[in-house]
Design a protein around this motif. Structure first.
Motif, PDB file in Angstrom:
ATOM      1  N   SER A  13      84.374 -96.670  93.061  1.00 48.94           N
ATOM      2  CA  SER A  13      85.116 -96.111  91.936  1.00 48.94           C
ATOM      3  C   SER A  13      85.099 -97.035  90.727  1.00 48.94           C
ATOM      4  CB  SER A  13      86.561 -95.835  92.348  1.00 48.94           C
ATOM      5  OG  SER A  13      86.615 -94.842  93.354  1.00 48.94           O
ATOM      6  N   SER A  14      85.105 -98.347  90.972  1.00 51.18           N
ATOM      7  CA  SER A  14      85.206 -99.301  89.871  1.00 51.18           C
ATOM      8  C   SER A  14      84.074-100.320  89.832  1.00 51.18           C
ATOM      9  CB  SER A  14      86.540-100.049  89.957  1.00 51.18           C
ATOM     10  OG  SER A  14      86.644-100.741  91.202  1.00 51.18           O
ATOM     11  N   HIS A  15      83.135-100.222  90.754  1.00 50.21           N
ATOM     12  CA  HIS A  15      82.079-101.225  90.816  1.00 50.21           C
ATOM     13  C   HIS A  15      80.771-100.590  91.254  1.00 50.21           C
ATOM     14  CE1 HIS A  15      83.171-100.935  95.085  1.00 50.21           C
ATOM     15  NE2 HIS A  15      81.938-101.293  95.294  1.00 50.21           N
ATOM     16  N   LEU A  16      79.701-101.328  91.077  1.00 49.46           N
ATOM     17  CA  LEU A  16      78.368-100.928  91.514  1.00 49.46           C
ATOM     18  C   LEU A  16      77.648-102.175  91.993  1.00 49.46           C
ATOM     19  CD1 LEU A  16      75.759 -99.201  91.661  1.00 49.46           C
ATOM     20  CD2 LEU A  16      75.494 -99.569  89.202  1.00 49.46           C
ATOM     21  N   ARG A  17      77.100-102.104  93.215  1.00 44.12           N
ATOM     22  CA  ARG A  17      76.295-103.198  93.752  1.00 44.12           C
ATOM     23  C   ARG A  17      74.924-102.648  94.120  1.00 44.12           C
ATOM     24  NH1 ARG A  17      81.396-105.272  96.224  1.00 44.12           N
ATOM     25  NH2 ARG A  17      81.128-103.738  97.878  1.00 44.12           N
ATOM     26  N   VAL A  18      73.887-103.361  93.715  1.00 42.11           N
ATOM     27  CA  VAL A  18      72.510-102.936  93.945  1.00 42.11           C
ATOM     28  C   VAL A  18      71.753-104.082  94.603  1.00 42.11           C
ATOM     29  CG1 VAL A  18      70.352-102.254  92.832  1.00 42.11           C
ATOM     30  CG2 VAL A  18      72.525-101.321  92.004  1.00 42.11           C
ATOM     31  N   SER A  32      77.453-104.295  88.579  1.00 37.55           N
ATOM     32  CA  SER A  32      77.900-103.710  87.321  1.00 37.55           C
ATOM     33  C   SER A  32      79.320-103.210  87.522  1.00 37.55           C
ATOM     34  CB  SER A  32      76.981-102.551  86.924  1.00 37.55           C
ATOM     35  OG  SER A  32      77.530-101.793  85.863  1.00 37.55           O
ATOM     36  N   ASP A  33      80.077-103.130  86.416  1.00 36.23           N
ATOM     37  CA  ASP A  33      81.408-102.547  86.481  1.00 36.23           C
ATOM     38  C   ASP A  33      81.385-101.059  86.142  1.00 36.23           C
ATOM     39  OD1 ASP A  33      80.916-102.634  83.786  1.00 36.23           O
ATOM     40  OD2 ASP A  33      82.689-103.804  83.249  1.00 36.23           O
ATOM     41  N   ALA A  34      80.203-100.455  86.128  1.00 35.31           N
ATOM     42  CA  ALA A  34      80.065 -99.022  85.829  1.00 35.31           C
ATOM     43  C   ALA A  34      80.267 -98.219  87.101  1.00 35.31           C
ATOM     44  CB  ALA A  34      78.695 -98.737  85.217  1.00 35.31           C
ATOM     45  N   GLY A  35      81.524 -98.201  87.571  1.00 41.64           N
ATOM     46  CA  GLY A  35      81.860 -97.426  88.744  1.00 41.64           C
ATOM     47  C   GLY A  35      82.004 -95.947  88.424  1.00 41.64           C
TER      48      GLY A  35
END
Length: 297
Positions: A13-18, A32-35
């Motif tokens: 919801s609040s984060h993105l990990r790749v 990224s914080d583009a959740g």
């Protein structure tokens, strides 16, 4: 992107990990914080592409878990009903950029009592991949804490508690914001509050206001107030979740700062507890799903 043969993604919801993957090996990790909470459906692909420069021309498999598959996400991945094994069959998501071959794993649902999860099931899958003989309960503390009963490799049932969200609301938006520190801790105060809430959960609302009153009248320190607030909420949760953890081995998946208090509260009840890192379990779950999908191709 040299040597990368697939991409693992945890989209919360609040984060993105790749993670850029070569088989089971991690080549790079980006965040990224583009959740999900900040994106419209057409915003997911540009965010992902920004984290993946120099893509090869051939379609690169991308496997995603979490809130990108929610109704408000990139594309809805329908829930699978319990009892079930953690899902490995992902839905295909059309991408405008032909260099991406995107798939999203579904979440899990429970009809009665009504409950859902997205993302945590992949952490469960990761834990089971590393501990294939585990039968017991997996606790996933967070904003919405999950208690998951696992047996014979399947998720049998689960319950969600808004404990983390309640803590955030009470500590930052209620009258208690004047009394509770943003950081700091008191182990003894936490343990006492857990025990009190477990034995008298009906009195928690009154005990919460006492944090404010004790600060005004007796100089209760903000650090101690923070620990007591956490202890009251976790103790109330443990009282309600007792059918899950009583007499069961429990694995707590989470970062140390949030998993630690749960372990302490459970160990005070004589419960055997195993700690595991949530991010690692997510990646292990994505790796397990990727292997399973490759095996069915």
């Amino acid at each position: 992107m040299s040597g990368i043969d697939w991409i693992a993604v945890d989209w919360g919801s609040s984060h993105l990990r790749v993670w850029g993957m070569a088989g089971d090996a991690v080549v790079f990790r980006r965040t990224s914080d583009a959740g999900m909470g900040r994106l419209e459906p057409d915003g997911y692909e540009p965010v992902l592409l920004a984290l993946l420069p120099d893509l090869p021309d051939a379609p690169l498999p991308v496997l995603i878990c979490g809130m990108a598959g929610s109704r408000q996400g990139w594309r809805e991945a329908p829930y699978i009903a319990v009892p079930c094994a953690p899902p490995v069959k992902a839905i295909a998501v059309p991408a405008r950029d032909t260099r991406l071959a995107v798939r999203i794993l579904p979440g899990i649902m429970q009809g009665s009592p009504a409950d859902v999860m997205r993302g945590e099931e992949t952490q469960v899958a990761g834990f089971l991949a590393l501990n294939p003989g585990f039968d017991g309960v997996i606790c996933l503390p967070g904003t919405h804490t999950k208690w998951v009963h696992v047996s014979a490799g399947e998720i049998v049932s689960f319950r969600t508690f808004l404990t983390g969200e309640l803590f955030a609301l009470l500590s930052t938006q209620s009258v208690l914001r004047h009394s509770v520190a943003a950081e700091g801790w008191d182990d003894a105060a936490f343990a006492e509050a857990v025990a009190r809430a477990q034995t008298r959960p009906a009195a928690v609302a009154a005990d919460l206001f006492s944090l404010r009153a004790e600060g005004l009248l007796h100089g209760l320190s903000p650090d101690t107030a923070r620990a007591r607030l956490s202890g009251l909420l976790i103790g109330m949760e443990l009282a309600a979740a007792k059918p899950y953890w009583l007499g069961q081995p429990v694995a707590v998946l989470g970062a140390p700062q949030i998993a630690g208090p749960y372990r302490a509260a459970l160990q005070a009840q004589g419960v055997p507890v195993t700690l595991a890192d949530a991010e690692r379990m997510t990646l292990e779950g994505l790796k397990a799903a990727h292997r399973a999908m490759k095996g069915t191709e």
